[in-house]
Design a protein around this motif. Sequence first.
Motif, PDB file in Angstrom:
ATOM      1  N   PHE A 160      73.881  98.530  59.228  1.00  0.00           N
ATOM      2  CA  PHE A 160      73.229  98.968  60.461  1.00  0.00           C
ATOM      3  C   PHE A 160      73.706 100.376  60.816  1.00  0.00           C
ATOM      4  CE2 PHE A 160      73.559  94.271  60.685  1.00  0.00           C
ATOM      5  CZ  PHE A 160      72.206  93.973  60.722  1.00  0.00           C
ATOM      6  N   ASP A 161      73.458 100.780  62.032  1.00  0.00           N
ATOM      7  CA  ASP A 161      73.795 102.127  62.480  1.00  0.00           C
ATOM      8  C   ASP A 161      75.319 102.260  62.659  1.00  0.00           C
ATOM      9  OD1 ASP A 161      74.194 104.544  63.804  1.00  0.00           O
ATOM     10  OD2 ASP A 161      72.380 104.340  65.003  1.00  0.00           O
ATOM     11  N   ARG A 214      80.524  93.275  70.959  1.00  0.00           N
ATOM     12  CA  ARG A 214      81.947  93.614  70.943  1.00  0.00           C
ATOM     13  C   ARG A 214      82.421  94.013  69.547  1.00  0.00           C
ATOM     14  NH1 ARG A 214      83.617  89.128  72.797  1.00  0.00           N
ATOM     15  NH2 ARG A 214      84.564  88.068  71.033  1.00  0.00           N
ATOM     16  N   CYS A 215      82.105  93.189  68.568  1.00  0.00           N
ATOM     17  CA  CYS A 215      82.615  93.414  67.217  1.00  0.00           C
ATOM     18  C   CYS A 215      81.926  94.607  66.558  1.00  0.00           C
ATOM     19  CB  CYS A 215      82.433  92.162  66.377  1.00  0.00           C
ATOM     20  SG  CYS A 215      83.378  90.744  67.016  1.00  0.00           S
ATOM     21  N   ALA A 216      80.621  94.734  66.757  1.00  0.00           N
ATOM     22  CA  ALA A 216      79.902  95.852  66.159  1.00  0.00           C
ATOM     23  C   ALA A 216      80.336  97.176  66.773  1.00  0.00           C
ATOM     24  CB  ALA A 216      78.394  95.658  66.328  1.00  0.00           C
ATOM     25  N   ALA A 217      80.520  97.201  68.087  1.00  0.00           N
ATOM     26  CA  ALA A 217      80.959  98.431  68.743  1.00  0.00           C
ATOM     27  C   ALA A 217      82.332  98.860  68.246  1.00  0.00           C
ATOM     28  CB  ALA A 217      80.970  98.244  70.256  1.00  0.00           C
ATOM     29  N   LYS A 424      73.212 101.105  70.106  1.00  0.00           N
ATOM     30  CA  LYS A 424      73.028 101.217  68.663  1.00  0.00           C
ATOM     31  C   LYS A 424      73.472  99.971  67.905  1.00  0.00           C
ATOM     32  CE  LYS A 424      73.228 106.252  68.683  1.00  0.00           C
ATOM     33  NZ  LYS A 424      73.904 107.483  68.186  1.00  0.00           N
ATOM     34  N   VAL A 425      73.833  98.929  68.646  1.00  0.00           N
ATOM     35  CA  VAL A 425      74.213  97.651  68.034  1.00  0.00           C
ATOM     36  C   VAL A 425      72.968  96.797  67.837  1.00  0.00           C
ATOM     37  CG1 VAL A 425      75.472  95.486  68.354  1.00  0.00           C
ATOM     38  CG2 VAL A 425      76.546  97.674  68.973  1.00  0.00           C
ATOM     39  N   THR A 426      72.828  96.219  66.672  1.00  0.00           N
ATOM     40  CA  THR A 426      71.712  95.318  66.374  1.00  0.00           C
ATOM     41  C   THR A 426      72.158  93.870  66.588  1.00  0.00           C
ATOM     42  OG1 THR A 426      70.758  96.823  64.748  1.00  0.00           O
ATOM     43  CG2 THR A 426      70.136  94.499  64.576  1.00  0.00           C
TER      44      THR A 426
END
Length: 464
Positions: A160-161, A214-217, A424-426
């Motif tokens: 992802f981004d 939380r985890c993606a950020a 920007k989190v999917t």
Amino acid sequence: MSRLLHLLFAFLLLTTAAQAQTADDQYRLPLQTVLDQIQQRYGVKIRPDANMVKDKYVTYAEWRYRPDVEETLKNVLAPFDLQVTKTGEKAYKLKTFQYHLKTPEEGAAQLAYLASHYTDAASWEKRKAELRSCMWEALRLSPMPPRPASKPIISNKRQFDGYSVENVALETMPGLFVAGSLYRPLKARGKVPVIISPDGHFGNGRYRADAQYRCAALARMGAMVFSYDLFAWGESTLQFKGEDHRRSLAMTVQALNGLRSLDYLLGLKEADKTRVAITGGSGGGSQTMLLTALDDRIKVSVPVVMLSSYHSGGCPCESGMPVHLCGGGTNNAEIAAMAAPRPQLAITDGKDWTAETPQTAFPFVRNIYGYYGQTDLVKNVHLPAEGHDYGPSKRQAMYQFMAQHLKLNLAAAEDKTGKLDESKVTIEKEEAQRVFGPLGELLPANALKSFDALQALFNKSVTP
């Protein structure tokens, strides 16, 4: 007329009961009769529960009465492991004894008692060593069970981004698997900080949106993050029933799963062993404090909506093993203090058992940090208008703390004005995050399929 007859009947009942009472029969009365008396004497309502009071008798019944109704109820109900909770003005409901829950006043008194036993870093270190040794024993993890030699099961890597996600399962004991989602930064330079994220009891497990945000950020900020299932939740239900989550051994399995997850991440060649953190909310907050107390490899901790002097976690997965009985009795504030002097942020709110943390538990923890001259390394972000969740403002406070102490790129989670930006989190559907396939068809053949099998394995593998 019916009300008059009811009052007359009640009067006759109480009069007859009182006349029958003597020391020869220990002033014995049925519990239901005693509750009826209390309702009339103090002008309160007690919601009945026939199963709780059936065939129970109170000895020295009226001798237990006091001017205060709540003290009276405590005297009457304590021998039966019952208590009441207030549901309104002069209204109460019967409940079983809440072993994990004290009153705020009792929590504060316990902290004052504990604080009287150490006055400097040396005396605290002695206490901490005593607690830690006992906690390992209480969890039945001393010694640790042998670690399986099997390799991690990894599937379905997505990009992802600014980050990637892959599904990972680890065999933590023979046939026992913990499943999770591993988030990584796409353009990492040098060694990468490690964060484990134990889940809490918010519903929908690690699949829910706030866990993914939380985890993606954090991954976009530059860390690798492992978000893993609670025991008997998520993909763990392929092996165990949902009700097994509320067994005492769940507390041990969750601690073991967290420690094995840390083993795995720190074994990766890109992992930075000097920058290791943990964060979780609710039940995940309990695990955050416990694992940080047990394992010095964890350098930064952020327990969310869980630090309290009087609540030890209402699920057996948080308090089922006698960890809180160690050292003559401890609580989550003292367990959190075992992180000192490692950086720690406690995030609390105004609508659960953390409402009074700024006045009680946090000053206690900060005092321990003071023994090391490091009070600046422990923080409390208190949100009095918020409730029990790991919502946006709580996540932003955590991002800022993690960025400071793990040297992460905070700009990846905030806009130029400093406002939270997770756009920007999917957010993925649950199916994409499953390690073992849509129907669990990829679960290994040696996987345990019952709690009895786990109990037998554990009894064989671990010294009681």
